[in-house]
Design an enzyme around this catalytic site. Sequence first.
Site, PDB file in Angstrom:
ATOM      1  N   MET A 274       0.802  -1.216   0.000  1.00 53.90           N
ATOM      2  CA  MET A 274       0.000   0.000   0.000  1.00 53.90           C
ATOM      3  C   MET A 274       0.841   1.274   0.000  1.00 53.90           C
ATOM      4  O   MET A 274       0.296   2.374  -0.035  1.00 53.90           O
ATOM      5  CB  MET A 274      -0.923   0.012   1.227  1.00 53.90           C
ATOM      6  CG  MET A 274      -1.951  -1.099   1.242  1.00 53.90           C
ATOM      7  SD  MET A 274      -3.102  -0.990  -0.152  1.00 53.90           S
ATOM      8  CE  MET A 274      -3.869   0.593   0.160  1.00 53.90           C
ATOM      9  N   ARG A 275       2.192   1.127   0.035  1.00 51.03           N
ATOM     10  CA  ARG A 275       3.017   2.332   0.097  1.00 51.03           C
ATOM     11  C   ARG A 275       2.819   3.199  -1.142  1.00 51.03           C
ATOM     12  O   ARG A 275       2.823   4.429  -1.064  1.00 51.03           O
ATOM     13  CB  ARG A 275       4.492   1.957   0.260  1.00 51.03           C
ATOM     14  CG  ARG A 275       5.392   3.175   0.403  1.00 51.03           C
ATOM     15  CD  ARG A 275       6.833   2.810   0.663  1.00 51.03           C
ATOM     16  NE  ARG A 275       7.041   2.401   2.048  1.00 51.03           N
ATOM     17  CZ  ARG A 275       7.435   1.195   2.426  1.00 51.03           C
ATOM     18  NH1 ARG A 275       7.665   0.275   1.522  1.00 51.03           N
ATOM     19  NH2 ARG A 275       7.593   0.907   3.699  1.00 51.03           N
ATOM     20  N   ALA A 276       2.646   2.582  -2.300  1.00 44.17           N
ATOM     21  CA  ALA A 276       2.470   3.343  -3.533  1.00 44.17           C
ATOM     22  C   ALA A 276       1.220   4.219  -3.463  1.00 44.17           C
ATOM     23  O   ALA A 276       1.239   5.384  -3.896  1.00 44.17           O
ATOM     24  CB  ALA A 276       2.389   2.406  -4.729  1.00 44.17           C
TER      25      ALA A 276
END
Length: 679
Positions: A274-276
Site C-alpha cells: 500500500m506504500r504506492a
Amino acid sequence: MSTPYPFTAVVGQDDLRLALLLNAVSPAVGGVLVRGEKGTAKSTAVRALSALLPEVEVVVGCRFSCAPGAPDPVCPDGPHETGPGSSRPARVVELPVGASEDRLVGALDIERALAEGVKAFEPGLLADANRGVLYVDEVNLLHDHLVDLLLDAAAMGSSYVEREGVSVRHAARFLLVGTMNPEEGELRPQLLDRFGLTVEVAASREPDLRVEVVRRRLAYDDDPAAFAARWADEENALRARIVAARALLPEVRLGDAALRQIAATCAAFEVDGMRADIVMARTATTLAAWAGRTVVLAEDVRQAALLALPHRRRRNPFDAPGLDEEKLDDTLEEFGGGDDTPEDDPDPDGPGGGGQPPQDGPEGPQDGPVGTAEAPAQPEEPAQPEEGQGGRPAGSGEQSAVRAAEPFRTKMLSVPGLGEGAAGRRSRARTDHGRTTGSRRPRGALTKLHLAATVQAAAPHQRARGRSGRGLVVRRDDLRQATREGREGNLVLFVVDASGSMAARQRMSAVKGAVLSLLLDAYQRRDKVGLITFRGKDATVALPPTSSVDAAAVRLESLPTGGRTPLSAGLLKAHDVLRVERMRDPARRPLLVVVTDGRATGGSDPVALGTRAARLHAAEGTASVVVDCESGPVRLGLAGALAGELGGTAVTLDELRADSIAGLVRDVQGASGAHRRVA
C-alpha cells in the site's frame, strides 16, 4: 564558501526539478531517487536545492537542530526549554559511499558507558541532516545495511543507536535524495520501494540545447558569484513559491474521486503493498499546493503516478523501470468523474503554469561530460568450418542469437575458506554483521563490543585499580572487539563458450538460461559479475566486472554463436581480468564460472594450450566451477577434465538446479582440492 550553481539555471530536466521541489514543499512525500547516466546535472540540482530551502530555527548549541518552539523531549543534548533560538540555512549533508555505520548513525563511548554509566554520544550524519537534506550520491553502491538504516530513519523520522543495551534516540527528519547510474548496478526492489519518487534523467541529444548547457556552465565556472547574481530574482521567486506552497498544503482537499483514481491506478499496475497508494496521495496533494490550488485534480494524480510508480513496477533485476502511459490514461479515464474540479477556479493550473517549475532556458547545466552515444557493434567475423575433438563437426558458420530459456533457482556455489570482502550473501567471511565467533583488541574505534571478553580482561585488575564499590573498573586496554562471521559478495566471472559446438538453438537456449539463472543468483547474493565470451579466433570481454547484473543479462541475450573454439583464449582473457581486479579490490575473492562442453579447436595444439591456461588459474588458487554443457548419448567428459586442470568442480546443467537430487549446496574447491563432480 563556494557559490552553488543556481537551481533556476538548471534548465530542462523538468521531472528532476519538479520531484525535488515537491519534496522541498512536503518531505512526507518520501524523498526522490534520481536515475541517469553520468554528467546529467544530478548532483548539481541536488546541491542547488539547498539555497532555496527556507532557513530553520534551531536551539542554540543543540547538535541535533531541535526547533526552539517544539524541542525533542528525548534529545541527547536536552532537555531544552522553549524559547528563542537562532536561524541558519538548511543543510545538505552528503553521505559518502564508503561511510561506516558509526559515521551514519553516530557512536556511543562504550568505555564511559560501562565504567561511568554515562551516555556519551557522538552524533552522525543522520543528526547533521535533521531538518535538512541528506544526499547520497551513487546510492546503489552503498552497503545494503546502510541503505536500510537511512531508509528506516527517513520513514520513522528518528534514529536509534544501541550498543550492548545502552541506547540513544534522536530526531532525524530530512529530505532524502539519492542519485545513481544504472550502469553500475541496481538497487533491490524492496529498497527502491522505500523512495517516494523516482525520475530518469538523460542528456539532450539536440545540438542547440547542448550548446546552451556548455555556455552556462562555462559562464558559471568563470565567475560563480556574477553568474548567481544574474539568477537571483528567479531564485527568490522560487523560494517564495516554496514557502507559499508549504502554507497552502494543509488546506488542500483530496476528494473521493481522486482517491478512487489513485487506488485504481495502483491496482491496475499491480504494485505490491500500500506504500504506492500513500505516496501517490501525498504527491498529488503536494502538486495541487504547488500549483496554488486547494483541490486535487486528475492531472495531479497522473503526474503523481508518473513519479511514484515506475520504480515500483520492477519485480526482478532484469526488468526495466517504466510505466505504460496509455494504460495510465485509460485507467484515469475509466475511474474519473466526481466533483473535484472547483467551479470558481479560473486557472486550474494555478500560478506558475501547473506542476512544472519555472522554465527559463533550453537546457540545464551538466556536472561533467554529457556522454556519448553508444558505439555501433563491430561486425562479427565470418565463422569458419571446423572439426571438434573426436572427429565430430563442431559447427560451421555464425548462428543468430537465440533467446534464453526460463531461469531457475540454482545451487549456491561458494568460494572455500574465510574471506574479508564486502558484505554479501555468498561465501563465508569476517564481517561487521553476523554471528559472533570470538574477540580481539580493537583496531581504531570500538564498534562491536564483546562484553564477556571485556569483563574477563578487566577482572584480574580490579584490586590493583582500587575497586571499592559494585561497579567494574574498566580501562580502554580491557575493551574487546567482537569478531563476527557472515557472508561476503564475490566477483563471479563468467567465461561462456559461444563457438560452433554450442550453436544448436535448443542447446544454446538452455545454456543462456543457466547463465541467466546464475546471474540472478549473483544479484541476490550481492556479487559483482563479469562476462567473457570466446568463439572464432579470440575471446572478448563482453562486460567488464560490474555490479550491474542486468547489463550482463542484456549482453548475454544478444550473444551470437559459431566458429572455432579458442578455449585457451577465453581462459587467458579471464586470467588477465582477474589479475587487474585483484589489484583494484584485493579483498573481493573471485569465482570463475566456465560454461562450455570442454572442446578446444583452432591452432596447432588447442588442447595443450587450454590445459596450460587452466593451470594458471589453479596455480593462483582461483575457485572455479565448470558448467558442463555436453549433451547427447555419447559424452567425451572433456568439461570434467577441464575442471580437473582448474582444480575446481564440474556440474552439468541438470545438476545446477537447486531442486535436483544432487543436493542444495556444493562448495567450489580451490586449487588445492581434488577434482570432483557434483553428484
